[in-house]
Design a protein around this motif. Structure first.
Motif, PDB file in Angstrom:
ATOM      1  N   ALA A   1       0.822  -1.207   0.000  1.00  0.00           N
ATOM      2  CA  ALA A   1       0.000   0.000   0.000  1.00  0.00           C
ATOM      3  C   ALA A   1       0.863   1.267   0.000  1.00  0.00           C
ATOM      4  O   ALA A   1       0.619   2.197  -0.781  1.00  0.00           O
ATOM      5  N   SER A   2       1.868   1.324   0.879  1.00  0.00           N
ATOM      6  CA  SER A   2       2.712   2.522   0.934  1.00  0.00           C
ATOM      7  C   SER A   2       3.534   2.672  -0.343  1.00  0.00           C
ATOM      8  O   SER A   2       3.790   3.784  -0.820  1.00  0.00           O
ATOM      9  N   LEU A   3       3.956   1.552  -0.929  1.00  0.00           N
ATOM     10  CA  LEU A   3       4.697   1.606  -2.190  1.00  0.00           C
ATOM     11  C   LEU A   3       3.807   2.125  -3.309  1.00  0.00           C
ATOM     12  O   LEU A   3       4.231   2.944  -4.136  1.00  0.00           O
ATOM     13  N   ALA A   4       2.560   1.676  -3.340  1.00  0.00           N
ATOM     14  CA  ALA A   4       1.617   2.138  -4.361  1.00  0.00           C
ATOM     15  C   ALA A   4       1.360   3.630  -4.231  1.00  0.00           C
ATOM     16  O   ALA A   4       1.304   4.354  -5.235  1.00  0.00           O
ATOM     17  N   ILE A   5       1.209   4.115  -2.997  1.00  0.00           N
ATOM     18  CA  ILE A   5       0.992   5.550  -2.781  1.00  0.00           C
ATOM     19  C   ILE A   5       2.200   6.335  -3.288  1.00  0.00           C
ATOM     20  O   ILE A   5       2.060   7.363  -3.953  1.00  0.00           O
ATOM     21  N   ALA A   6       3.407   5.864  -2.967  1.00  0.00           N
ATOM     22  CA  ALA A   6       4.619   6.556  -3.409  1.00  0.00           C
ATOM     23  C   ALA A   6       4.734   6.591  -4.926  1.00  0.00           C
ATOM     24  O   ALA A   6       5.314   7.522  -5.503  1.00  0.00           O
ATOM     25  N   CYS A   7       4.167   5.576  -5.589  1.00  0.00           N
ATOM     26  CA  CYS A   7       4.232   5.500  -7.056  1.00  0.00           C
ATOM     27  C   CYS A   7       3.014   6.140  -7.717  1.00  0.00           C
ATOM     28  O   CYS A   7       2.968   6.239  -8.956  1.00  0.00           O
ATOM     29  N   GLY A   8       2.014   6.526  -6.939  1.00  0.00           N
ATOM     30  CA  GLY A   8       0.832   7.178  -7.494  1.00  0.00           C
ATOM     31  C   GLY A   8      -0.093   6.250  -8.248  1.00  0.00           C
ATOM     32  O   GLY A   8      -0.737   6.666  -9.210  1.00  0.00           O
ATOM     33  N   VAL A   9      -0.163   4.979  -7.804  1.00  0.00           N
ATOM     34  CA  VAL A   9      -1.035   4.002  -8.468  1.00  0.00           C
ATOM     35  C   VAL A   9      -1.819   3.246  -7.395  1.00  0.00           C
ATOM     36  O   VAL A   9      -1.548   3.360  -6.196  1.00  0.00           O
ATOM     37  N   SER A  10      -2.767   2.427  -7.839  1.00  0.00           N
ATOM     38  CA  SER A  10      -3.545   1.660  -6.890  1.00  0.00           C
ATOM     39  C   SER A  10      -2.741   0.486  -6.355  1.00  0.00           C
ATOM     40  O   SER A  10      -1.840  -0.033  -7.033  1.00  0.00           O
ATOM     41  N   ARG A  11      -3.088   0.052  -5.141  1.00  0.00           N
ATOM     42  CA  ARG A  11      -2.400  -1.064  -4.528  1.00  0.00           C
ATOM     43  C   ARG A  11      -2.553  -2.328  -5.367  1.00  0.00           C
ATOM     44  O   ARG A  11      -1.574  -3.012  -5.668  1.00  0.00           O
ATOM     45  N   ALA A  12      -3.802  -2.636  -5.752  1.00  0.00           N
ATOM     46  CA  ALA A  12      -4.052  -3.858  -6.519  1.00  0.00           C
ATOM     47  C   ALA A  12      -3.361  -3.804  -7.879  1.00  0.00           C
ATOM     48  O   ALA A  12      -2.795  -4.801  -8.348  1.00  0.00           O
ATOM     49  N   GLY A  13      -3.413  -2.635  -8.505  1.00  0.00           N
ATOM     50  CA  GLY A  13      -2.788  -2.494  -9.821  1.00  0.00           C
ATOM     51  C   GLY A  13      -1.285  -2.670  -9.768  1.00  0.00           C
ATOM     52  O   GLY A  13      -0.692  -3.336 -10.617  1.00  0.00           O
ATOM     53  N   LEU A  14      -0.642  -2.091  -8.742  1.00  0.00           N
ATOM     54  CA  LEU A  14       0.808  -2.231  -8.616  1.00  0.00           C
ATOM     55  C   LEU A  14       1.188  -3.680  -8.322  1.00  0.00           C
ATOM     56  O   LEU A  14       2.125  -4.212  -8.927  1.00  0.00           O
ATOM     57  N   ALA A  15       0.461  -4.307  -7.405  1.00  0.00           N
ATOM     58  CA  ALA A  15       0.779  -5.694  -7.050  1.00  0.00           C
ATOM     59  C   ALA A  15       0.670  -6.602  -8.261  1.00  0.00           C
ATOM     60  O   ALA A  15       1.539  -7.453  -8.503  1.00  0.00           O
ATOM     61  N   ARG A  16      -0.394  -6.426  -9.034  1.00  0.00           N
ATOM     62  CA  ARG A  16      -0.597  -7.273 -10.208  1.00  0.00           C
ATOM     63  C   ARG A  16       0.479  -7.017 -11.266  1.00  0.00           C
ATOM     64  O   ARG A  16       1.086  -7.955 -11.802  1.00  0.00           O
ATOM     65  N   ARG A  17       0.728  -5.744 -11.577  1.00  0.00           N
ATOM     66  CA  ARG A  17       1.687  -5.388 -12.622  1.00  0.00           C
ATOM     67  C   ARG A  17       3.116  -5.771 -12.220  1.00  0.00           C
ATOM     68  O   ARG A  17       3.892  -6.259 -13.040  1.00  0.00           O
ATOM     69  N   PHE A  18       3.470  -5.544 -10.963  1.00  0.00           N
ATOM     70  CA  PHE A  18       4.810  -5.873 -10.471  1.00  0.00           C
ATOM     71  C   PHE A  18       5.062  -7.373 -10.601  1.00  0.00           C
ATOM     72  O   PHE A  18       6.102  -7.802 -11.122  1.00  0.00           O
ATOM     73  N   THR A  19       4.120  -8.170 -10.133  1.00  0.00           N
ATOM     74  CA  THR A  19       4.278  -9.621 -10.190  1.00  0.00           C
ATOM     75  C   THR A  19       4.354 -10.112 -11.624  1.00  0.00           C
ATOM     76  O   THR A  19       5.153 -11.001 -11.958  1.00  0.00           O
ATOM     77  N   GLU A  20       3.566  -9.505 -12.491  1.00  0.00           N
ATOM     78  CA  GLU A  20       3.539  -9.900 -13.905  1.00  0.00           C
ATOM     79  C   GLU A  20       4.874  -9.620 -14.586  1.00  0.00           C
ATOM     80  O   GLU A  20       5.391 -10.450 -15.346  1.00  0.00           O
ATOM     81  N   LEU A  21       5.486  -8.465 -14.302  1.00  0.00           N
ATOM     82  CA  LEU A  21       6.714  -8.069 -14.992  1.00  0.00           C
ATOM     83  C   LEU A  21       7.974  -8.617 -14.322  1.00  0.00           C
ATOM     84  O   LEU A  21       8.906  -9.063 -15.004  1.00  0.00           O
ATOM     85  N   VAL A  22       8.026  -8.568 -13.005  1.00  0.00           N
ATOM     86  CA  VAL A  22       9.240  -8.953 -12.286  1.00  0.00           C
ATOM     87  C   VAL A  22       9.288 -10.461 -12.036  1.00  0.00           C
ATOM     88  O   VAL A  22      10.360 -11.056 -11.968  1.00  0.00           O
ATOM     89  N   GLY A  23       8.113 -11.076 -11.901  1.00  0.00           N
ATOM     90  CA  GLY A  23       8.068 -12.510 -11.672  1.00  0.00           C
ATOM     91  C   GLY A  23       7.862 -12.900 -10.225  1.00  0.00           C
ATOM     92  O   GLY A  23       7.813 -14.099  -9.908  1.00  0.00           O
ATOM     93  N   GLU A  24       7.741 -11.926  -9.351  1.00  0.00           N
ATOM     94  CA  GLU A  24       7.454 -12.175  -7.948  1.00  0.00           C
ATOM     95  C   GLU A  24       6.792 -10.938  -7.360  1.00  0.00           C
ATOM     96  O   GLU A  24       6.959  -9.830  -7.885  1.00  0.00           O
ATOM     97  N   PRO A  25       6.035 -11.071  -6.273  1.00  0.00           N
ATOM     98  CA  PRO A  25       5.355  -9.920  -5.673  1.00  0.00           C
ATOM     99  C   PRO A  25       6.348  -8.902  -5.108  1.00  0.00           C
ATOM    100  O   PRO A  25       7.507  -9.239  -4.828  1.00  0.00           O
ATOM    101  N   PRO A  26       5.904  -7.668  -4.913  1.00  0.00           N
ATOM    102  CA  PRO A  26       6.812  -6.615  -4.422  1.00  0.00           C
ATOM    103  C   PRO A  26       7.506  -6.964  -3.116  1.00  0.00           C
ATOM    104  O   PRO A  26       8.712  -6.742  -2.969  1.00  0.00           O
ATOM    105  N   MET A  27       6.766  -7.514  -2.131  1.00  0.00           N
ATOM    106  CA  MET A  27       7.384  -7.799  -0.841  1.00  0.00           C
ATOM    107  C   MET A  27       8.348  -8.976  -0.916  1.00  0.00           C
ATOM    108  O   MET A  27       9.334  -9.029  -0.174  1.00  0.00           O
ATOM    109  N   ALA A  28       8.105  -9.918  -1.810  1.00  0.00           N
ATOM    110  CA  ALA A  28       9.053 -11.017  -1.996  1.00  0.00           C
ATOM    111  C   ALA A  28      10.351 -10.491  -2.614  1.00  0.00           C
ATOM    112  O   ALA A  28      11.454 -10.901  -2.225  1.00  0.00           O
TER     113      ALA A  28
END
Length: 316
Positions: free
Chosen positions: A229-256
């Motif tokens: 949530a705090s990472l999404a706020i810092a990036c100016g995007v939604s929490r769900a959107g960042l989590a989904r996009r991050f996992t899709e591109l990087v291959g693992e969730p942000p906290m992992a």
């Protein structure tokens, strides 16, 4: 600092082994120095690199560059079929296959070595000695043998290295280290950016506005108490959107990803400094030594103290 910059910050050259190899056929050198990474550039003639283990031989021509990722041995030769006549061991020690030293008999001048002063093939060699968790994250993203032909990359640094490598002036080792670093960065950027390249997820993700920004934040401020949530706020995007996009591109969730980065930094601090486990924990984002120990045992299979002493995880 972006992700590539952060990973390259670990394997910066410090007193790297640099050499100009001048050879006249027939010649073949077996490399068993176990160096994690070796960069080779041909400035004249041709040289083959023949990996151990059945890999395809690669022909280097003038302007080509290759990176061999150790510790597996390989040959450099005038032809894939030429039997080795010299062996390079750890620390750059050179000898015949029977064990006789060759350092003096093949010495041709400052950082210059070979079997003929006017040999038809010249190869510039720069060897990195890196040992750390951060460096390993970069090495794991590379193939055992990387090859860029001259027409695939545009870098003016090869003539600079060729000119500087045989100089013997004050501060010369630092000059060579920095030129070698710049060449490595140029090669890796070109390699990862090739059309159809199987670049690691973290590299591809840097081009995404939201995920690239998130990666930079995690990379630069690992000790910050991040949540998705705090990472999404810092990036100016939604929490769900960042989590989904991050996992899709990087291959693992942000906290992992953050956990892996924190533990890589912690591993290098544990083995590279005498800092206490408590101070290492707080520097990389854990509340204290207990929290770091729990994460280390869960992911690495050993405690921070065991890792510091050189213990290997179970099953390694």
């Amino acid at each position: 600092m972006d992700v590539l910059a952060g990973l390259l910050d670990g394997p910066r050259a410090r007193g790297a082994f640099l050499l100009r190899m001048v050879m006249e056929p027939p010649w073949s050198v077996r490399i068993e120095d176990r160096a994690p990474l070796c960069l080779m550039c041909v400035t004249r003639g041709e040289a083959w690199i023949v990996p151990d283990g059945g890999g395809d031989p690669v022909l280097l021509r003038p302007g080509d560059v290759a990176i061999a990722r150790g510790p597996e041995p390989y040959l450099t030769a005038d032809s894939p079929g030429t039997a080795p006549r010299a062996l390079i061991g750890p620390g750059g020690v050179c000898r015949t296959l029977e064990g006789e030293p060759l350092a003096q008999s093949m010495h041709l001048g400052v950082r210059t070595w070979g079997n003929a002063p006017d040999g038809g093939t010249t190869v510039l060699i720069g060897t990195y000695q890196m040992d750390g968790e951060v460096s390993r994250r970069l090495l794991d993203a590379l193939p055992p043998l990387l090859h860029l032909p001259a027409d695939a990359w545009n870098c003016p640094l090869m003539p600079v290295l060729d000119d500087e490598i045989s100089r013997d002036e004050p501060g010369q080792s630092v000059v060579l280290d920095r030129v070698l670093d710049l060449m490595l960065i140029a090669v890796l950027r070109t390699w990862f950016a090739r059309p159809g390249a199987a670049a690691p997820g973290w590299y591809r993700a840097m081009a995404d506005p939201a995920v690239g920004n998130a990666l930079r934040l995690l990379q630069n401020e690992p000790a910050r108490p991040w949540t998705v949530a705090s990472l999404a706020i810092a990036c100016g995007v939604s929490r769900a959107g960042l989590a989904r996009r991050f996992t899709e591109l990087v291959g693992e969730p942000p906290m992992a990803y953050l956990t892996g980065w924190r533990l890589a930094l912690a591993g290098d601090l544990l083995r590279g400094t005498d800092a206490t486990v408590e101070s290492v924990a707080r520097k990389v984002g854990y509340s204290g030594s207990f929290a770091l120990s729990a994460a280390f045992k869960r992911v690495r299979g050993v405690s921070p103290q065991e890792y510091r002493s050189g213990a290997l995880p179970v099953g390694s």
